[in-house]
Design a protein around this motif. Sequence first.
Motif, PDB file in Angstrom:
ATOM      1  N   CYS A 182       0.856  -1.188   0.000  1.00 16.63           N
ATOM      2  CA  CYS A 182       0.000   0.000   0.000  1.00 16.63           C
ATOM      3  C   CYS A 182       0.892   1.238   0.000  1.00 16.63           C
ATOM      4  CB  CYS A 182      -0.889   0.048   1.238  1.00 16.63           C
ATOM      5  SG  CYS A 182      -1.856  -1.436   1.559  1.00 16.63           S
ATOM      6  N   CYS A 241       2.353   3.386  -3.099  1.00 17.90           N
ATOM      7  CA  CYS A 241       1.611   4.477  -3.751  1.00 17.90           C
ATOM      8  C   CYS A 241       1.134   5.493  -2.728  1.00 17.90           C
ATOM      9  CB  CYS A 241       0.410   3.938  -4.508  1.00 17.90           C
ATOM     10  SG  CYS A 241       0.836   2.722  -5.766  1.00 17.90           S
ATOM     11  N   HIS A 242       1.192   5.167  -1.453  1.00 18.74           N
ATOM     12  CA  HIS A 242       0.718   6.071  -0.392  1.00 18.74           C
ATOM     13  C   HIS A 242       1.885   6.313   0.554  1.00 18.74           C
ATOM     14  CE1 HIS A 242      -3.481   5.732  -1.674  1.00 18.74           C
ATOM     15  NE2 HIS A 242      -3.293   4.426  -1.790  1.00 18.74           N
ATOM     16  N   ARG A 264      -6.266   6.675 -12.136  1.00 23.34           N
ATOM     17  CA  ARG A 264      -6.355   7.910 -11.353  1.00 23.34           C
ATOM     18  C   ARG A 264      -5.141   8.102 -10.456  1.00 23.34           C
ATOM     19  NH1 ARG A 264     -12.520   6.690  -9.772  1.00 23.34           N
ATOM     20  NH2 ARG A 264     -13.485   7.221 -11.780  1.00 23.34           N
ATOM     21  N   PHE A 275     -12.497   6.736  -2.195  1.00 21.22           N
ATOM     22  CA  PHE A 275     -12.146   6.850  -3.617  1.00 21.22           C
ATOM     23  C   PHE A 275     -12.707   8.152  -4.202  1.00 21.22           C
ATOM     24  CE2 PHE A 275     -11.764   2.030  -3.769  1.00 21.22           C
ATOM     25  CZ  PHE A 275     -10.395   2.032  -3.956  1.00 21.22           C
ATOM     26  N   TRP A 276     -12.118   8.558  -5.317  1.00 20.09           N
ATOM     27  CA  TRP A 276     -12.534   9.797  -5.996  1.00 20.09           C
ATOM     28  C   TRP A 276     -14.018   9.739  -6.372  1.00 20.09           C
ATOM     29  CZ3 TRP A 276      -9.876  14.216  -6.395  1.00 20.09           C
ATOM     30  CH2 TRP A 276      -8.479  14.201  -6.334  1.00 20.09           C
ATOM     31  N   LYS A 318     -15.191  13.438  -5.821  1.00 17.08           N
ATOM     32  CA  LYS A 318     -15.217  13.787  -4.391  1.00 17.08           C
ATOM     33  C   LYS A 318     -14.391  15.052  -4.155  1.00 17.08           C
ATOM     34  CE  LYS A 318     -12.984  11.134  -1.311  1.00 17.08           C
ATOM     35  NZ  LYS A 318     -12.770  10.049  -0.324  1.00 17.08           N
TER      36      LYS A 318
HETATM   37  C1  HEC Z   1      -0.375   1.010  -7.401  1.00 24.52           C
HETATM   38  C2  HEC Z   1      -0.764   2.109  -6.540  1.00 24.52           C
HETATM   39  C3  HEC Z   1      -1.639   1.855  -5.338  1.00 24.52           C
HETATM   40  C4  HEC Z   1      -1.491   0.880  -4.378  1.00 24.52           C
HETATM   41  C5  HEC Z   1      -0.470  -0.241  -4.339  1.00 24.52           C
HETATM   42  C6  HEC Z   1      -2.529   1.126  -3.405  1.00 24.52           C
HETATM   43  N1  HEC Z   1      -3.258   2.224  -3.741  1.00 24.52           N
HETATM   44 FE1  HEC Z   1      -4.655   3.149  -2.598  1.00 24.52          FE
HETATM   45  N2  HEC Z   1      -5.139   4.326  -4.140  1.00 24.52           N
HETATM   46  C7  HEC Z   1      -4.495   4.365  -5.354  1.00 24.52           C
HETATM   47  C8  HEC Z   1      -5.258   5.142  -6.293  1.00 24.52           C
HETATM   48  C9  HEC Z   1      -4.894   5.425  -7.728  1.00 24.52           C
HETATM   49  C10 HEC Z   1      -6.407   5.590  -5.608  1.00 24.52           C
HETATM   50  C11 HEC Z   1      -7.555   6.402  -6.179  1.00 24.52           C
HETATM   51  C12 HEC Z   1      -8.419   5.492  -7.014  1.00 24.52           C
HETATM   52  C13 HEC Z   1      -9.805   6.022  -7.269  1.00 24.52           C
HETATM   53  O1  HEC Z   1     -10.238   6.923  -6.553  1.00 24.52           O
HETATM   54  O2  HEC Z   1     -10.465   5.490  -8.145  1.00 24.52           O
HETATM   55  C14 HEC Z   1      -6.284   5.066  -4.250  1.00 24.52           C
HETATM   56  C15 HEC Z   1      -7.185   5.337  -3.227  1.00 24.52           C
HETATM   57  C16 HEC Z   1      -7.029   4.920  -1.930  1.00 24.52           C
HETATM   58  C17 HEC Z   1      -7.815   5.360  -0.800  1.00 24.52           C
HETATM   59  C18 HEC Z   1      -8.984   6.335  -0.841  1.00 24.52           C
HETATM   60  C19 HEC Z   1      -8.654   7.655  -0.200  1.00 24.52           C
HETATM   61  C20 HEC Z   1      -9.790   8.631  -0.310  1.00 24.52           C
HETATM   62  O3  HEC Z   1      -9.667   9.726   0.219  1.00 24.52           O
HETATM   63  O4  HEC Z   1     -10.814   8.332  -0.933  1.00 24.52           O
HETATM   64  C21 HEC Z   1      -7.357   4.693   0.310  1.00 24.52           C
HETATM   65  C22 HEC Z   1      -7.873   4.798   1.730  1.00 24.52           C
HETATM   66  C23 HEC Z   1      -6.295   3.818  -0.141  1.00 24.52           C
HETATM   67  N3  HEC Z   1      -6.103   3.997  -1.498  1.00 24.52           N
HETATM   68  C24 HEC Z   1      -5.658   2.874   0.653  1.00 24.52           C
HETATM   69  C25 HEC Z   1      -4.865   1.865   0.108  1.00 24.52           C
HETATM   70  C26 HEC Z   1      -4.496   0.656   0.823  1.00 24.52           C
HETATM   71  C27 HEC Z   1      -4.922   0.305   2.226  1.00 24.52           C
HETATM   72  C28 HEC Z   1      -3.707  -0.075  -0.013  1.00 24.52           C
HETATM   73  C29 HEC Z   1      -3.090  -1.440   0.235  1.00 24.52           C
HETATM   74  C30 HEC Z   1      -4.028  -2.492   0.521  1.00 24.52           C
HETATM   75  C31 HEC Z   1      -3.572   0.691  -1.243  1.00 24.52           C
HETATM   76  N4  HEC Z   1      -4.314   1.829  -1.144  1.00 24.52           N
HETATM   77  C32 HEC Z   1      -2.765   0.326  -2.307  1.00 24.52           C
HETATM   78  C33 HEC Z   1      -3.289   3.747  -5.650  1.00 24.52           C
HETATM   79  C34 HEC Z   1      -2.766   2.686  -4.930  1.00 24.52           C
END
Ligand code: HEC
Length: 377
Positions: free
Chosen positions: A87, A90-91, A113, A128-129, A285
Amino acid sequence: MKAKILFLLSLVIVLLSLENCKPDPKTQTTSTDPDSLYRGTKYIIQIPFGFPSLTNPYKDSLTVEGIQLGRRLFYDKRLSSTGLLACASCHMLQHGFADSIVLATNVSGLNKRNAPTIQNLAWAPIMFWDGRQPTLAAQAQDAGHNELGLLPASAVPMLQADSVYARLFRKAFGRPGKVTESEIYLAIQEFEMSAISANSRFDSLQRGQAQYTPEESDAFFTIFTQNTGECFHCHAEGNDLLMVNRTSGFTFRNNGLQVANTINDFADAGRGAITGLSTDYGLFKNPTLRNIAVSGPYMHDGRYKTLEQVINFYSDSLHLTPNADPNIALHMDTANGEHLLTGGMHFTAQQKADLLILLNDMTDTSFLNNPNLKSPF
Ligand code: HEC
Ligand code: HEC
């Protein structure tokens, strides 16, 4: 006499040994209470001054161990099918848990996105967005499958066999037995709920603990919260004391970013693709502005690299499309008495500079450097 002394001596010895037999209060539970193996330490979220109370249904089931577990999982690349992504790939904490690149590549290809921040989401009712998931745990499952390619058949036994994980799972979920997939996501949710940011300069200004400079005052009182900039309509939902805090009244808006003549022309339909409602096409959002200076690139598609570009967009490049927010639509330019399909707030150079200062005030370095949120590895 001798016998009396001997008697007293043996009494002392007996008493002393009885004393030694008393269970040590520190180890008492482990030796006599089998359940203690499965009992974590309750964790209570401290609500920052001025923040609304928390209605999140999971708020009473957090444990110290659950949060530690979620943090490990969040940073562990072994959860992904390739072993290359976590996670946290990307975060990233130093970016407010957002990504620093426009679009990241997940296990099956390029993301559509830009990855948003993760902060104060314990208060958020939608993820999500496009708001397609309602809870952090559901979101984490979505990301686990789609971003990491997490396969329960291999991830669960791997975690089970790891003694650190096994102990944390036992403590976090209060029972012996097998690690389950849903516990993985519940633990990640616990960690994310503990990611609270409340110490930016902007917070201090809002709490009356710091004085606005003339530039900050201009940016906040004459642009951000007035129709000069209209920002507050969308970025201060619910009229919270702390305006950049994502709390109540989460809504989806169209801020005039995309070009579209009909609802089918949006390159990304956003909320509309989820609800199917014609009035939702092109809506996204309202993003938080907290830690915005470190969380670029900006917008759902990451099209802007800098905050200067974002300010220039609101100043001069707004588009009128179906579903454009009324606060955007009323800033369209006119030519020969006709409304055009483009426009902007038309800020002066000074206003742009002041807005940039205000946006920079939203950086919370104590959050970005919080040791409890850093990688445990
Ligand atoms: C390869 C990159 C990537 C990885 C790995 C990833 N994310 Fe994300 N994450 C994103 C993207 C891109 C979005 C936005 C997608 C959308 O809104 O459609 C997102 C959105 C989110 C959001 C929403 C935040 C909001 O304000 O709405 C959260 C919470 C989040 N991710 C947590 C996680 C967690 C927990 C994991 C591991 C299980 C993870 N992400 C793994 C790319 C990633
Ligand atoms: C009509 C509602 C609305 C108004 C008014 C508005 N915004 Fe936004 N803002 C949004 C939405 C919605 C997005 C996300 C749009 C997207 O990605 O398609 C956004 C995105 C942003 C972003 C990028 C956030 C990120 O995480 O990528 C910044 C910065 C921003 N706005 C600042 C401002 C400022 C400063 C003002 C006032 C000059 C303002 N906004 C006015 C709704 C609005």
